[in-house]
Design a protein around this motif. Structure first.
Motif, short mmCIF file in Angstrom:
data_model
loop_
_atom_site.label_atom_id
_atom_site.label_comp_id
_atom_site.label_asym_id
_atom_site.label_seq_id
_atom_site.Cartn_x
_atom_site.Cartn_y
_atom_site.Cartn_z
N ASP A 188 8.33 23.69 24.56
CA ASP A 188 8.40 23.33 25.91
C ASP A 188 7.07 22.26 26.04
OD1 ASP A 188 7.50 23.48 28.86
OD2 ASP A 188 9.31 24.58 28.70
N GLU A 189 7.68 21.39 26.68
CA GLU A 189 6.60 20.16 27.05
C GLU A 189 5.37 20.47 27.56
OE1 GLU A 189 8.68 17.94 30.81
OE2 GLU A 189 8.82 17.10 28.93
N LYS A 190 5.43 21.64 28.55
CA LYS A 190 4.38 22.18 29.22
C LYS A 190 3.79 23.42 28.66
CE LYS A 190 5.36 19.82 33.70
NZ LYS A 190 5.46 20.01 35.05
N SER A 191 3.77 23.43 27.31
CA SER A 191 3.26 24.53 26.52
C SER A 191 2.49 23.97 25.55
CB SER A 191 4.39 25.37 26.02
OG SER A 191 5.12 26.17 26.80
N ILE A 192 1.28 24.54 25.18
CA ILE A 192 0.33 24.13 24.23
C ILE A 192 0.02 25.19 23.22
CG2 ILE A 192 -1.51 24.18 25.72
CD1 ILE A 192 -2.59 21.68 24.41
N PHE A 193 -0.51 24.70 22.03
CA PHE A 193 -1.26 25.73 21.15
C PHE A 193 -2.33 24.87 20.60
CE2 PHE A 193 -2.21 27.43 16.88
CZ PHE A 193 -2.31 28.76 17.11
N VAL A 194 -3.59 25.65 20.69
CA VAL A 194 -4.93 24.68 20.35
C VAL A 194 -5.56 25.55 19.24
CG1 VAL A 194 -6.04 25.51 22.36
CG2 VAL A 194 -6.90 23.65 21.38
N ILE A 195 -6.27 24.89 18.50
CA ILE A 195 -7.34 25.47 17.56
C ILE A 195 -8.59 25.03 17.96
CG2 ILE A 195 -8.10 25.66 15.17
CD1 ILE A 195 -5.05 25.72 14.37
N ALA A 196 -9.57 25.91 17.99
CA ALA A 196 -11.07 25.43 18.15
C ALA A 196 -11.60 25.35 16.79
CB ALA A 196 -11.70 26.48 18.92
N ARG A 197 -12.30 24.23 16.28
CA ARG A 197 -12.85 24.15 15.14
C ARG A 197 -14.35 23.89 15.37
NH1 ARG A 197 -8.31 20.54 13.33
NH2 ARG A 197 -6.97 21.80 12.16
N SER A 198 -15.02 24.23 14.37
CA SER A 198 -16.43 24.07 14.29
C SER A 198 -16.71 23.27 12.90
CB SER A 198 -17.14 25.26 14.44
OG SER A 198 -18.61 25.07 13.95
N GLY A 199 -16.77 22.24 13.09
CA GLY A 199 -16.80 21.49 11.65
C GLY A 199 -15.30 21.34 11.35
N SER A 200 -15.22 21.84 10.00
CA SER A 200 -13.75 21.94 9.36
C SER A 200 -13.22 23.08 9.53
CB SER A 200 -13.85 21.31 7.85
OG SER A 200 -14.71 22.11 7.13
N LYS A 201 -13.74 24.05 10.02
CA LYS A 201 -13.70 25.49 10.08
C LYS A 201 -12.85 25.91 11.21
CE LYS A 201 -16.10 28.64 8.00
NZ LYS A 201 -17.64 29.50 7.84
N ALA A 202 -11.78 26.75 11.21
CA ALA A 202 -11.33 26.99 12.64
C ALA A 202 -11.95 28.22 12.94
CB ALA A 202 -9.92 27.73 12.26
N ASP A 215 6.89 29.33 34.95
CA ASP A 215 7.64 28.28 36.01
C ASP A 215 6.79 27.09 36.21
OD1 ASP A 215 5.71 28.99 38.28
OD2 ASP A 215 6.93 30.64 38.37
N ASP A 216 7.08 26.24 37.42
CA ASP A 216 6.72 24.94 37.28
C ASP A 216 5.13 24.94 38.01
OD1 ASP A 216 8.71 23.67 36.67
OD2 ASP A 216 9.58 23.11 38.61
N SER A 217 4.87 26.33 38.48
CA SER A 217 3.46 26.42 39.05
C SER A 217 2.58 27.52 38.03
CB SER A 217 3.33 26.82 40.62
OG SER A 217 3.98 28.06 40.41
N LYS A 246 -5.78 21.88 30.41
CA LYS A 246 -4.51 21.44 30.14
C LYS A 246 -3.39 21.89 31.16
CE LYS A 246 -3.36 19.24 27.23
NZ LYS A 246 -3.20 17.96 26.97
N ALA A 247 -3.73 23.15 31.78
CA ALA A 247 -3.00 23.82 32.70
C ALA A 247 -2.85 22.72 34.15
CB ALA A 247 -3.26 25.11 33.02
N LEU A 248 -3.87 22.32 34.56
CA LEU A 248 -4.03 21.28 35.52
C LEU A 248 -3.20 20.16 35.08
CD1 LEU A 248 -7.87 21.61 36.56
CD2 LEU A 248 -5.67 22.44 37.78
N GLU A 249 -3.33 19.74 33.93
CA GLU A 249 -2.67 18.28 33.66
C GLU A 249 -1.03 18.78 33.67
OE1 GLU A 249 -3.84 16.59 29.74
OE2 GLU A 249 -5.95 16.98 30.44
#
Length: 158
Positions: free
Chosen positions: A53-67, A77-79, A106-109
């Motif tokens: 979905d265009e209003k979904s996201i998966f994110v990885i936090a990295r410290s240097g090259s390590k996850a 829904d829309d809100s 990102k949710a605000l965006e």
């Protein structure tokens, strides 16, 4: 500056493809951790297809090259977005808070005015994390209705 702040400022949030080896490895670690804490991996409550979905996201936090951790939002829904698969490899370093802050922005965006999530009551660390970060308990929603082991949270975002 404390070590906690050093970790937080050194973190980089990367929008990631959920089907990469790195993403799947993080999700497997989270599932193992949840299974250890709660007796359930949580895998049945998340579908990689939700990330299409265009209003979904998966994110990885990295410290240097390590996850260092991961998290996701899926559209309800829309809100409303739902936080999913929040995970920090090491506790107490601010990784979870950094991921949450990024996902709230990102949710605000995406135009969401609130985020919701569920965890098990027995997962005291997750429950206190959400409360500490401004969430409040709400009646169980969706598939969690009538499930005494579940607790649901909400935060209004602006």
């Amino acid at each position: 500056m404390s070590e906690n702040n050093n970790i937080q400022t050194a973190l980089q949030m990367i929008e990631a493809d959920i089907n990469t080896d790195e993403s799947l490895s993080l999700l497997n670690e989270l599932s193992g951790s949840l299974n250890h804490i709660t007796g359930n991996s949580g895998e049945s409550s998340f579908s990689v297809n939700d990330m299409e979905d265009e209003k979904s996201i998966f994110v990885i936090a990295r410290s240097g090259s390590k996850a260092a951790g991961c998290g996701a939002i899926r559209r309800i829904d829309d809100s409303t977005g739902e936080l999913k698969r929040m995970y920090a490899k090491e506790q107490g370093l601010g990784v979870g808070t950094s991921i949450l802050n990024f996902l709230e922005n990102k949710a605000l965006e995406f135009g969401y005015s609130r985020l919701i999530c569920e965890t098990r009551k027995i997962n005291a660390g997750a429950c206190s994390f959400y409360i500490r970060n401004g969430f409040h308990i709400i009646p169980n929603y969706g598939k969690y209705q009538g499930r005494d082991e579940a607790v649901c949270f909400e935060i209004r975002i602006r």
